[in-house]
Design a protein around this motif. Structure first.
Motif, mmCIF file in Angstrom:
data_model
loop_
_atom_site.group_PDB
_atom_site.id
_atom_site.type_symbol
_atom_site.label_atom_id
_atom_site.label_comp_id
_atom_site.label_asym_id
_atom_site.label_seq_id
_atom_site.Cartn_x
_atom_site.Cartn_y
_atom_site.Cartn_z
ATOM 1 N N ASP A 172 0.866 -1.159 0.000
ATOM 2 C CA ASP A 172 0.000 0.000 0.000
ATOM 3 C C ASP A 172 0.910 1.217 0.000
ATOM 4 N N ASP A 185 -2.010 -3.220 -4.822
ATOM 5 C CA ASP A 185 -2.127 -4.583 -5.352
ATOM 6 C C ASP A 185 -1.240 -4.805 -6.560
ATOM 7 N N GLU A 204 -4.430 1.220 -1.604
ATOM 8 C CA GLU A 204 -4.035 -0.145 -1.958
ATOM 9 C C GLU A 204 -3.499 -0.127 -3.383
ATOM 10 N N ALA A 211 1.096 -4.485 2.397
ATOM 11 C CA ALA A 211 -0.270 -4.649 1.890
ATOM 12 C C ALA A 211 -1.211 -4.878 3.071
#
Length: 135
Positions: free
Chosen positions: A25, A84, A82, A67
Motif C-alpha cells: 500500500d 495490489d 491499496e 499490503a
C-alpha cells in the motif's frame, strides 16, 4: 498496547532492484510533513523506513507500507491507497512521471512499518505546527 504490522518486504517475486510489481500500500503525505517524518524515522534505532517516492508535481511523499495497511489507516492529512501491484514497479526508475525516489528500493528494500510511520507523521505534524506558530 499498540501492535505493529510486519515491515516485511512487499510481497512479490520481483520486489527489489530488479523490478517487479509490488503488493504494497502507499501512504501519501504533504512533502513537508513527509520529509520531517523521514528524518525522524532515519534517526530511530531501527531500520524503520522503506522506499519513499517524491512526487514533485503534487508536492507529496509516498511511503511504501505492507499490503493491508490501507484497510485501517486513519491518519489525518494523509491517504493510504491499496496498490495490489497495479503498475507500481520497484526499480531504479520512478513509477510516475514527474517523480523520483527519495529513498530508492535498492537502498531501502523493506516496507515502512505502518505503526512507526504513524508515530513519525504525528511527531512531524507537531514539529511543523510548533514551528509555524512561532512565525
Amino acid at each position: 498496547m499498540e501492535t505493529s504490522q510486519s515491515n516485511e518486504p512487499c510481497t512479490s517475486p520481483g520486489f527489489g532492484p530488479g523490478g517487479g510489481d509490488a503488493r504494497c500500500d502507499l501512504v501519501t503525505v504533504p512533502a513537508r510533513q513527509g520529509l520531517e517524518a523521514v528524518d525522524i524515522l532515519r534517526r530511530g534505532a531501527v531500520d524503520a523506513v522503506g522506499p519513499v517516492l517524491h512526487d514533485d508535481g503534487c508536492d507529496t511523499l509516498g511511503f511504501l507500507v505492507p499490503a493491508g495497511t490501507a484497510a485501517g489507516w486513519d491518519v489525518p492529512g494523509s491517504t493510504c491507497t491499496e496498490t495490489d501491484g497495479r503498475g507500481l514497479r520497484l526499480d531504479p526508475e520512478p513509477p510516475v512521471a514527474g517523480s523520483d525516489w527519495l529513498l530508492p528500493p535498492g537502498e531501502a528494500d523493506l516496507a515502512t512499518d505502518p505503526v512507526v510511520l504513524r508515530r513519525a507523521l504525528g511527531e512531524a505534524a507537531r514539529l511543523i505546527e510548533a514551528a509555524d506558530s512561532r512565525r
